[in-house]
Design a protein around this motif. Structure first.
Motif, PDB file in Angstrom:
ATOM      1  N   MET A 121      36.368 -31.774 -11.753  1.00 12.61           N
ATOM      2  CA  MET A 121      35.594 -30.553 -11.478  1.00 12.61           C
ATOM      3  C   MET A 121      36.320 -29.698 -10.456  1.00 12.61           C
ATOM      4  O   MET A 121      36.398 -28.477 -10.599  1.00 12.61           O
ATOM      5  CB  MET A 121      34.196 -30.924 -10.974  1.00 12.61           C
ATOM      6  CG  MET A 121      33.285 -31.400 -12.079  1.00 12.61           C
ATOM      7  SD  MET A 121      31.545 -31.457 -11.546  1.00 12.61           S
ATOM      8  CE  MET A 121      31.181 -33.148 -11.833  1.00 12.61           C
ATOM      9  N   ASN A 122      36.834 -30.361  -9.400  1.00  8.51           N
ATOM     10  CA  ASN A 122      37.574 -29.608  -8.379  1.00  8.51           C
ATOM     11  C   ASN A 122      38.784 -28.918  -8.986  1.00  8.51           C
ATOM     12  O   ASN A 122      39.038 -27.738  -8.739  1.00  8.51           O
ATOM     13  CB  ASN A 122      38.040 -30.542  -7.257  1.00  8.51           C
ATOM     14  CG  ASN A 122      36.883 -31.015  -6.406  1.00  8.51           C
ATOM     15  OD1 ASN A 122      35.781 -30.464  -6.503  1.00  8.51           O
ATOM     16  ND2 ASN A 122      37.109 -32.029  -5.600  1.00  8.51           N
ATOM     17  N   ALA A 123      39.536 -29.663  -9.810  1.00  3.54           N
ATOM     18  CA  ALA A 123      40.778 -29.133 -10.371  1.00  3.54           C
ATOM     19  C   ALA A 123      40.499 -27.901 -11.238  1.00  3.54           C
ATOM     20  O   ALA A 123      41.271 -26.945 -11.233  1.00  3.54           O
ATOM     21  CB  ALA A 123      41.482 -30.210 -11.175  1.00  3.54           C
ATOM     22  N   LEU A 124      39.390 -27.927 -11.978  1.00  2.64           N
ATOM     23  CA  LEU A 124      39.106 -26.833 -12.900  1.00  2.64           C
ATOM     24  C   LEU A 124      38.126 -25.807 -12.330  1.00  2.64           C
ATOM     25  O   LEU A 124      37.811 -24.814 -12.987  1.00  2.64           O
ATOM     26  CB  LEU A 124      38.536 -27.397 -14.205  1.00  2.64           C
ATOM     27  CG  LEU A 124      39.529 -28.238 -15.010  1.00  2.64           C
ATOM     28  CD1 LEU A 124      38.827 -28.989 -16.115  1.00  2.64           C
ATOM     29  CD2 LEU A 124      40.623 -27.339 -15.582  1.00  2.64           C
ATOM     30  N   GLY A 125      37.637 -26.071 -11.125  1.00  2.00           N
ATOM     31  CA  GLY A 125      36.691 -25.144 -10.508  1.00  2.00           C
ATOM     32  C   GLY A 125      35.391 -25.018 -11.279  1.00  2.00           C
ATOM     33  O   GLY A 125      34.832 -23.941 -11.389  1.00  2.00           O
ATOM     34  N   ILE A 126      34.914 -26.145 -11.849  1.00  2.00           N
ATOM     35  CA  ILE A 126      33.650 -26.093 -12.588  1.00  2.00           C
ATOM     36  C   ILE A 126      32.621 -26.971 -11.888  1.00  2.00           C
ATOM     37  O   ILE A 126      32.959 -27.796 -11.031  1.00  2.00           O
ATOM     38  CB  ILE A 126      33.816 -26.554 -14.055  1.00  2.00           C
ATOM     39  CG1 ILE A 126      34.472 -27.936 -14.086  1.00  2.00           C
ATOM     40  CG2 ILE A 126      34.615 -25.534 -14.838  1.00  2.00           C
ATOM     41  CD1 ILE A 126      34.585 -28.510 -15.467  1.00  2.00           C
ATOM     42  N   LEU A 127      31.344 -26.758 -12.236  1.00  2.00           N
ATOM     43  CA  LEU A 127      30.256 -27.401 -11.495  1.00  2.00           C
ATOM     44  C   LEU A 127      29.533 -28.481 -12.294  1.00  2.00           C
ATOM     45  O   LEU A 127      28.672 -29.165 -11.774  1.00  2.00           O
ATOM     46  CB  LEU A 127      29.243 -26.339 -11.050  1.00  2.00           C
ATOM     47  CG  LEU A 127      29.800 -25.291 -10.085  1.00  2.00           C
ATOM     48  CD1 LEU A 127      28.782 -24.190  -9.828  1.00  2.00           C
ATOM     49  CD2 LEU A 127      30.227 -25.952  -8.777  1.00  2.00           C
ATOM     50  N   HIS A 128      29.863 -28.606 -13.606  1.00  2.00           N
ATOM     51  CA  HIS A 128      29.186 -29.609 -14.444  1.00  2.00           C
ATOM     52  C   HIS A 128      30.183 -30.267 -15.384  1.00  2.00           C
ATOM     53  O   HIS A 128      31.088 -29.594 -15.870  1.00  2.00           O
ATOM     54  CB  HIS A 128      28.111 -28.957 -15.324  1.00  2.00           C
ATOM     55  CG  HIS A 128      26.987 -28.367 -14.547  1.00  2.00           C
ATOM     56  ND1 HIS A 128      26.981 -27.061 -14.133  1.00  2.00           N
ATOM     57  CD2 HIS A 128      25.837 -28.917 -14.098  1.00  2.00           C
ATOM     58  CE1 HIS A 128      25.865 -26.824 -13.462  1.00  2.00           C
ATOM     59  NE2 HIS A 128      25.147 -27.934 -13.427  1.00  2.00           N
ATOM     60  N   VAL A 129      29.977 -31.541 -15.648  1.00  2.00           N
ATOM     61  CA  VAL A 129      30.741 -32.211 -16.701  1.00  2.00           C
ATOM     62  C   VAL A 129      29.757 -32.915 -17.633  1.00  2.00           C
ATOM     63  O   VAL A 129      28.999 -33.773 -17.200  1.00  2.00           O
ATOM     64  CB  VAL A 129      31.733 -33.260 -16.142  1.00  2.00           C
ATOM     65  CG1 VAL A 129      32.420 -33.998 -17.283  1.00  2.00           C
ATOM     66  CG2 VAL A 129      32.765 -32.610 -15.247  1.00  2.00           C
ATOM     67  N   PRO A 130      29.750 -32.536 -18.921  1.00  4.26           N
ATOM     68  CA  PRO A 130      28.919 -33.282 -19.866  1.00  4.26           C
ATOM     69  C   PRO A 130      29.573 -34.626 -20.187  1.00  4.26           C
ATOM     70  O   PRO A 130      30.801 -34.717 -20.264  1.00  4.26           O
ATOM     71  CB  PRO A 130      28.887 -32.399 -21.117  1.00  4.26           C
ATOM     72  CG  PRO A 130      29.685 -31.182 -20.793  1.00  4.26           C
ATOM     73  CD  PRO A 130      30.463 -31.425 -19.556  1.00  4.26           C
ATOM     74  N   VAL A 131      28.725 -35.634 -20.368  1.00  4.20           N
ATOM     75  CA  VAL A 131      29.209 -36.942 -20.805  1.00  4.20           C
ATOM     76  C   VAL A 131      28.842 -37.066 -22.279  1.00  4.20           C
ATOM     77  O   VAL A 131      27.703 -36.772 -22.659  1.00  4.20           O
ATOM     78  CB  VAL A 131      28.551 -38.062 -19.991  1.00  4.20           C
ATOM     79  CG1 VAL A 131      29.016 -39.432 -20.456  1.00  4.20           C
ATOM     80  CG2 VAL A 131      28.845 -37.868 -18.499  1.00  4.20           C
ATOM     81  N   VAL A 132      29.814 -37.446 -23.095  1.00  4.58           N
ATOM     82  CA  VAL A 132      29.549 -37.525 -24.534  1.00  4.58           C
ATOM     83  C   VAL A 132      29.745 -38.951 -25.038  1.00  4.58           C
ATOM     84  O   VAL A 132      30.479 -39.735 -24.438  1.00  4.58           O
ATOM     85  CB  VAL A 132      30.483 -36.566 -25.330  1.00  4.58           C
ATOM     86  CG1 VAL A 132      30.210 -35.120 -24.947  1.00  4.58           C
ATOM     87  CG2 VAL A 132      31.937 -36.923 -25.112  1.00  4.58           C
ATOM     88  N   ASP A 133      29.052 -39.264 -26.125  1.00  2.18           N
ATOM     89  CA  ASP A 133      29.219 -40.585 -26.733  1.00  2.18           C
ATOM     90  C   ASP A 133      30.452 -40.582 -27.640  1.00  2.18           C
ATOM     91  O   ASP A 133      31.168 -39.570 -27.726  1.00  2.18           O
ATOM     92  CB  ASP A 133      27.943 -41.021 -27.469  1.00  2.18           C
ATOM     93  CG  ASP A 133      27.623 -40.144 -28.675  1.00  2.18           C
ATOM     94  OD1 ASP A 133      28.503 -39.351 -29.086  1.00  2.18           O
ATOM     95  OD2 ASP A 133      26.508 -40.270 -29.208  1.00  2.18           O
ATOM     96  N   ALA A 134      30.676 -41.677 -28.350  1.00  2.67           N
ATOM     97  CA  ALA A 134      31.896 -41.806 -29.151  1.00  2.67           C
ATOM     98  C   ALA A 134      31.989 -40.739 -30.236  1.00  2.67           C
ATOM     99  O   ALA A 134      33.074 -40.318 -30.629  1.00  2.67           O
ATOM    100  CB  ALA A 134      31.957 -43.203 -29.766  1.00  2.67           C
ATOM    101  N   ALA A 135      30.816 -40.260 -30.711  1.00  2.00           N
ATOM    102  CA  ALA A 135      30.809 -39.230 -31.755  1.00  2.00           C
ATOM    103  C   ALA A 135      30.932 -37.824 -31.179  1.00  2.00           C
ATOM    104  O   ALA A 135      30.954 -36.849 -31.926  1.00  2.00           O
ATOM    105  CB  ALA A 135      29.519 -39.350 -32.572  1.00  2.00           C
ATOM    106  N   GLY A 136      30.968 -37.706 -29.857  1.00  2.00           N
ATOM    107  CA  GLY A 136      31.105 -36.392 -29.237  1.00  2.00           C
ATOM    108  C   GLY A 136      29.783 -35.714 -28.938  1.00  2.00           C
ATOM    109  O   GLY A 136      29.741 -34.532 -28.606  1.00  2.00           O
TER     110      GLY A 136
END
Ligand SMILES: *Cc1c(COP(=O)(O)O)cnc(C)c1O
Length: 501
Positions: free
Chosen positions: A88-103
Motif C-alpha cells: 500500500m505504501n509503495a503504490l500510495g493506496i489505502l485498500h487491498v482486496p483479498v481474493v480467493d483462488a478464482a479471483g
C-alpha cells in the motif's frame, strides 16, 4: 467493517458510474470492488476515480468498466499485514482486496486498520506507578531490594490473604524456586498441567526433574482430576511418587481445587499453584494462588498487572519463605564475609520494578472488572453463533478472564479456526491459538502423559479449536467493536442468522 458492508462494496463492473457514486456514499469505505458476472474482481474503484469522473464530465451512461484505471492490486489469503502495508505504501493506496483462488474478493484490508494494531494483552498502567518509581529515584533506592520490594510483598500478601510473599524477577523464577523449596532434585518426578505456557514446565527441567503431564477437563479447561488420579495410581505402581504437582490456573480461572487437592493430599504430595494468569481470581470465595504449599504469580508485560517483568512466590509457611529469599539472593550464609554452602540464584525483584507493582496492585480489582467486561461484550455480540463455545466459568468460580477464549465446534472447527486466525492477523488483530499442550511439544517428547479419559485428549482438542481474543483491560470500545465486526463476518453463520436472511 461488517459482512453487510463488505457485500455492498461488490458492484457489477457494468454498473453506470453515477449509480456507483450512491453506493460509495452509502458504504462510506472510500472504495468499491467492481466484479464481473462470475464475481471475479475486475478493478477497485476509489473515491478519487469517481471524483475525477464527475470533474471530467463523463457521460452518465458510462459504466465503471469505462473509467480509466489499472489492474487492481490484490492479495491472497496468506498475505501478512507487513506485506500488505508495504505494498500500500509503495503504490500510495489505502485498500487491498483479498481474493480467493478464482479471483473473487473475499476480504478488504485498509491502511487505517494496519496502522492501529490491536494487541492480545498489552500493559495498562494506572495513575500511581510513576510516583512510586520517582520515589525510588529520589531516595536513591535504585539498587536491588529496598522499601518498595518489602512494601509490594506485604501488600500483595495482604491482597490475596496469605502469610508471606517474596518478589522475584519472573513467574518462571518463582516456579523454579518453588520446586527447590519442595525439594525437587535431579531424577525426581513432577506432575504438571499439560495445557499451559512453557514457563510452567521449564523449571522442572532446570531442576533435572522428569515431567509427567496431566490433561485438562472440559468443565474448567484446567487439570483433570480423573487424569491426576490415574497418574498417581501409575506412579504408585512404579514405586515413584512425584515430589510435587504443578496445578495451573488457565486464562485467569482456577482449577477445581476441591477435586484436585484431596488427591494430592491422599498421596502426601505438595502442590505448587501456578497462578501466573489468575491473580485477582477466586475459587469458592478464596483468592487464587493460595491453595498450594506454595503459589506463584507473574507480572510479565502481558499479565493482568505488570512490573514489565517480575513474579511473586507466596506461602503461609514463614520458614519456607525465608529460604526463598535466601536462595533468590545467591544463598548467602549469615557471616560478615560472603559465605556459601548451597547453590543460590540472582532472582530478587528490583526496588524500581516493585514500585511499579505497588501502583499496579492498587488497580488490580479494576483490571479484573475491565477484562471481565471485555469478555461479556464479546459474548453478547456473538451470542447467535452456536458453533462458538466460550471457556466455561462454573458456579463458584470467578475468573479474571485474563484472556477471552472460545473453541470453534463443528466438523470444520480446526480448519475454520486456522482460517479465522489468519484473517484476523491480516487485519492487524492479534488473536492466538489456545496454548499448545506441553505433551505435544518436541521439548517434552517422551514424557508420560495422562489424558482426561482413555482416548479423550481434552487439551489437544482445545489446542486444535481454541482461540484467544484481544482481551486487554485498556481496549477501547471501538477496538472491541472492530474485532467483533470481523468475527461476525468470518465466523460460520449461525442457524438464527440464516433464518433471518
Ligand atoms: C506467564 C506465565 C508463566 C511465567 O511467568 P513469567 O513471569 O513470564 O516468567 C508461568 N505460567 C503461566 C501459566 C504463565 O502464563
Amino acid at each position: 467493517m461488517n459482512a453487510d458492508t463488505f457485500n455492498a462494496l461488490r458492484v457489477p463492473v457494468n454498473l453506470p458510474w453515477k449509480q456507483a457514486l450512491t453506493v460509495m456514499d452509502d458504504t462510506a469505505q472510500g472504495v468499491l470492488l467492481a466484479v464481473d458476472a462470475r464475481g471475479r474482481l475486475v478493478r477497485t474503484i476509489t473515491d478519487g476515480d469517481l471524483r475525477r469522473a464527475v470533474l471530467g464530465d463523463v457521460a452518465a451512461d458510462q459504466t465503471l468498466a469505462d473509467l480509466p484505471g489499472r489492474e487492481p492490486l490484490v492479495a491472497d489469503e496468506n498475505a501478512t499485514p507487513a506485506e500488505l502495508q508495504q505494498r500500500m505504501n509503495a503504490l500510495g493506496i489505502l485498500h487491498v482486496p483479498v481474493v480467493d483462488a478464482a479471483g473473487r474478493p473475499i476480504d478488504l484490508v485498509s491502511a487505517r486498520e494496519l496502522a492501529s494494531r490491536i494487541w492480545l494483552s498489552s500493559p495498562h498502567l494506572g495513575e500511581e506507578e510513576s510516583a512510586f518509581v520517582e520515589e525510588a529515584f529520589r531516595t536513591n533506592w535504585i539498587a536491588p531490594l529496598g522499601p518498595h520490594v518489602d512494601g509490594f510483598e506485604r501488600e500483595l500478601a495482604a491482597h490475596v490473604g496469605i502469610g508471606h510473599a517474596a518478589a522475584v524477577t519472573s513467574g518462571t523464577a518463582a516456579i523454579h524456586l518453588g520446586l527447590i523449596l519442595l525439594d525437587v532434585k535431579p531424577g525426581d518426578t513432577v506432575f504438571c498441567s499439560s495445557l499451559t505456557f512453557v514457563g510452567s514446565a521449564n523449571p522442572m527441567l532446570y531442576c533435572g526433574a522428569k515431567p509427567v503431564f496431566i490433561d485438562s477437563e472440559p468443565a474448567t479447561w484446567n487439570m483433570s482430576p480423573a487424569a491426576l488420579e490415574r497418574a498417581f495410581e501409575w506412579a504408585k505402581a512404579q514405586g515413584r511418587l512425584p515430589k510435587a504437582v504443578i496445578i495451573v490456573n488457565l486464562y485467569g480461572q482456577s482449577a477445581d481445587m476441591d477435586a484436585l487437592l484431596p488427591i494430592c493430599a491422599r498421596y502426601g504430595v505438595p502442590v505448587l499453584e501456578d497462578a501466573a494468569e489468575s491473580l485477582g481470581a477466586s475459587y469458592k470465595g478464596r483468592p487464587s494462588g493460595t491453595f498450594g504449599r506454595v503459589g506463584i504469580f507473574s507480572f510479565n508485560g502481558n499479565k493482568i498487572i505488570t512490573t514489565s517483568g517480575g513474579g511473586m512466590l507466596v506461602a503461609d509457611d514463614p520458614a519456607l519463605m525465608a529460604r526463598a529469599r535466601k536462595l533468590s539472593t545467591q544463598a548467602r550464609e549469615p557471616a560478615p564475609h560472603y559465605e556459601h554452602v548451597e547453590i543460590g540464584f540472582n532472582y530478587r525483584m528490583s526496588n524500581v520494578l516493585a514500585g511499579i507493582g505497588r501502583g499496579q496492585l492498587k488497580v488490580l480489582a479494576q483490571r479484573v472488572d475491565q477484562r471481565r467486561r471485555v469478555f461479556e461484550i464479546y459474548r453478547e455480540a456473538l451470542v447467535d453463533h452456536a458453533d462458538l463455545q466460550w471457556m466455561p466459568e462454573p458456579a463458584g468460580y470467578r475468573s479474571t478472564r485474563w484472556l477471552t477464549c472460545f473453541t470453534l465446534e463443528g466438523a470444520d472447527g480446526p480448519a475454520g479456526r486456522d482460517r479465522l486466525l489468519r484473517a484476523l492477523e491480516r487485519h492487524a488483530i492479534e488473536a492466538r491459538p489456545v496454548w499448545k499442550p506441553m505433551h505435544l511439544q518436541p521439548l517434552f517428547e517422551g514424557a508420560p502423559y495422562f489424558a482426561h479419559a482413555p482416548g479423550e485428549d481434552v487439551s489437544a482438542r482445545l489446542f486444535a479449536r481454541g482461540v484467544c481474543l484481544p482481551s486487554g483491560s485498556n481496549l477501547t470500545d471501538a477496538e472491541i467493536a472492530r474485532v467483533i465486526d470481523h468475527l461476525r463476518r468470518l465466523l460460520p453463520q449461525s442457524v438464527a442468522s440464516h433464518a433471518v436472511s
